[in-house]
Design a protein around this motif. Structure first.
Motif, PDB file in Angstrom:
ATOM      1  N   ARG A   1      -6.659  -0.001  -2.689  1.00 27.43           N
ATOM      2  CA  ARG A   1      -5.289  -0.077  -3.179  1.00 27.43           C
ATOM      3  C   ARG A   1      -5.279   0.407  -4.615  1.00 27.43           C
ATOM      4  NH1 ARG A   1      -1.842  -3.869  -0.421  1.00 27.43           N
ATOM      5  NH2 ARG A   1      -0.334  -3.575  -2.096  1.00 27.43           N
TER       6      ARG A   1
ATOM      7  N   PRO B   1      -1.654  -3.944   4.467  1.00 25.49           N
ATOM      8  CA  PRO B   1      -0.924  -3.010   3.589  1.00 25.49           C
ATOM      9  C   PRO B   1       0.352  -3.621   3.010  1.00 25.49           C
ATOM     10  CG  PRO B   1      -0.784  -2.327   5.885  1.00 25.49           C
ATOM     11  CD  PRO B   1      -1.773  -3.437   5.841  1.00 25.49           C
TER      12      PRO B   1
ATOM     13  N   ALA C   1       0.844  -1.196   0.000  1.00 25.65           N
ATOM     14  CA  ALA C   1       0.000   0.000   0.000  1.00 25.65           C
ATOM     15  C   ALA C   1       0.873   1.237   0.000  1.00 25.65           C
ATOM     16  CB  ALA C   1      -0.915  -0.010   1.215  1.00 25.65           C
TER      17      ALA C   1
END
Lengths: 179, 413
Positions: free
Chosen positions: A96, A172, A85
């Motif tokens: 994303r 992430p 991310a």
């Protein structure tokens, strides 16, 4: 040099790196895991469907070096990729950006979340999505045809292919590849 | 009421398992229970169910996208549109869509045009019916109401139970007209629509009107017969499922109609003939009918100004005649509508003239409405009108009787 040549060069480098890794692994006395042939790993990355090779998946979870190599091969063949991310943090993410495309997980009132992939204008064919978590856990899912520029799938855990997908997207550190 | 909607295909019937609104996901998706990926027809379903699309215009949708799940694949074609539209409409009226133990089974096939008319094309009816026959007959044998909607066909279907109601339809509006009595029959309470089922589109002049399409309790079987007019197939013309004895004033009429067609569908004799006679008499008393409204701009302005709120419209009410209204001019006509006088005893269900809908602005275009006493509803017209419009409004009263109000609008009176 053409894109085709680039691809071959990347594959060649990946092959060399993997060969070195294999030799290193073989040299390790008492290694519990058998080496994975590079050709098998490349073929796995380039497969046209979403079937999982359990031995390879286990190897990808257990060997960070192999995972790195696999990521390089996937990056070479992906339509778009996102290694992590953009604003990586410990927080969960619901969106994303993957190249020009945008991936979201949206919840609905009935408790079911949906994967929504908004394709950029003029995007080429995208048929699969591969997610690879920081620990090597991976999922590849067949996407089906876009509807008016959007690929939309229910993240229904009743389907084995989709188990854990929402968690992976929310992490992430998950690498995301559009194939 | 629990309703099962069946989408027939040449590979077999697909039952609608789930229809859920999506408030955050942007696209409507049609899929099967065995696959998370959308069916190939999902793109067409998205266009069909999108805000401002055909279904939204016809009766208003509560959400901008839907998750529609089927028991089997529908891979191509557009004949799923009529059953899917019926499913959306049924759910909007507060009915529960289900596959197990339904009160009513709806089998329909037909592609729809932008005005929700059934497109005349080859629907492979023999194949679809042969694959569905066992399912439909089994449902009928279990005492479920079964309604089959067929687009134009040259031959009656064979092998279906006599208690299955067969309807030849040319439009979505006809189909829901035929569903009214079925929905009212088992449980008028259950058939009552949710208050929130009102259409989302109201014209600038519209009062807040409920789209309580099923609010007319006891809507009679004669309504269906009057709706469809003469049938093409002597073998099963007008064959409809017999209503329960003494459930409404339509029973005697239904018996007359079915006597010359299908004995299996003949209703049981009424247990209370006197009551039926009283109901017939009551039904013959014509209720207060709506007045026709025509809106035109003042001499110094135009319909555009009226539509955009820059000018007030002048209202005309053509005189009523025996079968409708006096003819009127199309010149400088901005909108047309109906007003139900305060003295009317009950709300009326109105099906708009099919010939009018193409000329109604999309934001006002609905196929039917409920008109309450004292209520006016008008429909803004597009700028391009033909030289002549022959209009036929179908008014269903509280007793289930259908009255046609006819009139013409012409460029030169």
């Amino acid at each position: 040099m053409t894109g085709h040549d680039d691809l071959h060069l990347q594959a060649f480098h990946a092959l060399q790196a993997h060969r070195a890794a294999m030799q290193s692994a073989v040299a390790e006395a008492g290694s519990a895991t058998a080496p994975i042939p590079a050709s098998r790993m490349v073929a796995y990355a380039r497969r046209a469907d979403s079937t999982a090779d359990l031995a390879l998946e286990r190897a990808l979870r257990e060997r960070p070096g192999l995972r790195l190599l696999y990521a390089r091969v996937l990056s070479g063949i992906a339509v778009a990729a996102s290694p992590r991310a953009a604003a990586a943090s410990d927080a969960r993410v619901t969106q994303r950006r993957i190249g020009e495309h945008r991936l979201e997980v949206v919840p609905e009132a009935d408790g079911l979340s949906w994967l929504v992939l908004r394709l950029a204008d003029g995007a080429g064919a995208v048929t699969m999505l591969e997610l690879r978590g920081p620990d090597g856990t991976g999922r590849r899912i067949a996407l089906g045809a876009p509807i008016d520029g959007v690929i939309q799938l229910p993240l229904d855990e009743a389907f084995a292919d989709l188990a854990g997908v929402a968690q992976l997207i929310g992490n992430p550190g998950t690498e995301i590849y559009l194939l | 009421m629990r309703v099962s909607v069946i989408i027939p295909t040449t590979n077999g019937p697909a039952q609608l398992l789930r229809l859920a609104p999506l408030h955050n996901a942007p696209r409507s998706v049609m899929r099967t229970q065995d696959d998370y990926r959308p069916l190939p027809v999902s793109a067409a379903y998205q266009a069909f169910s999108t805000p401002g699309g055909p279904m939204d215009m016809a009766f208003g949708l509560k959400a901008s996208a839907f998750d529609l799940r089927l028991s089997a694949r529908v891979d191509s074609g557009r004949s799923w549109e009529l059953p899917v539209a019926l499913a959306h409409w049924l759910q909007a009226q507060g009915h529960e869509l289900c596959a197990e133990a339904p009160d009513l089974v709806v089998w329909a096939t037909g592609a729809l045009d932008l005005d929700m008319g059934v497109i005349a094309q080859e629907y492979h009816l023999p194949s679809k019916l042969s694959h569905s026959r066992d399912l439909l007959n089994a449902a009928a044998a279990e005492g479920q109401q079964v309604v089959v909607f067929l687009p134009g066909s040259n031959a009656p279907p064979a092998g279906l139970s006599g208690t299955i109601a067969l309807h030849k339809v040319t439009s979505f509006a006809q189909a829901i007209g035929a569903l009214h009595p079925c929905l009212a029959r088992v449980s008028p309470q259950a058939a009552a629509p949710e208050a929130s089922a009102s259409p989302t589109h109201h014209g600038r002049w519209h009062g807040r009107a409920s789209a309580a399409l099923l609010g007319v309790a006891g809507l009679a079987l004669t309504a269906v017969l009057a709706f469809f007019g003469p049938w093409d197939w002597p073998g099963w013309n007008g064959r409809v499922q017999a209503p329960a004895a003494s459930t409404g004033p339509a029973a005697p009429a239904a018996a007359n109609d079915t006597a010359e067609t299908d004995t299996e569908a003949r209703p049981e004799p009424s247990a209370d003939a006197d009551r039926a006679d009283e109901q017939d008499l009551a039904a013959n008393a014509k209720p207060v009918m709506p007045a026709l409204l025509l809106l035109r701009p003042d001499a110094e302005t135009s319909c555009i100004n009226v539509h955009f709120g820059g000018a007030e419209a002048q209202q005309e009410r053509p005189a009523a005649t025996e079968d409708g209204f006096e003819h009127a001019s199309l010149e400088r006509l901005c909108a047309v509508g109906l007003a139900l006088p305060e003295e009317a005893a009950a709300a009326l269900h109105v099906t708009l003239p099919e010939t009018l809908l193409p000329h109604v602005m999309p934001s006002d275009r609905i196929a039917e409405m409920t008109l309450a006493p004292g209520e006016e509803r008008v429909f803004a017209l597009t700028a391009q009108l033909p030289d002549r419009l022959d209009l036929r409004w179908l008014i269903t009263d509280e007793a289930g009787q259908i009255h046609a109000l006819e009139h013409s609008l012409r460029s030169h009176d």
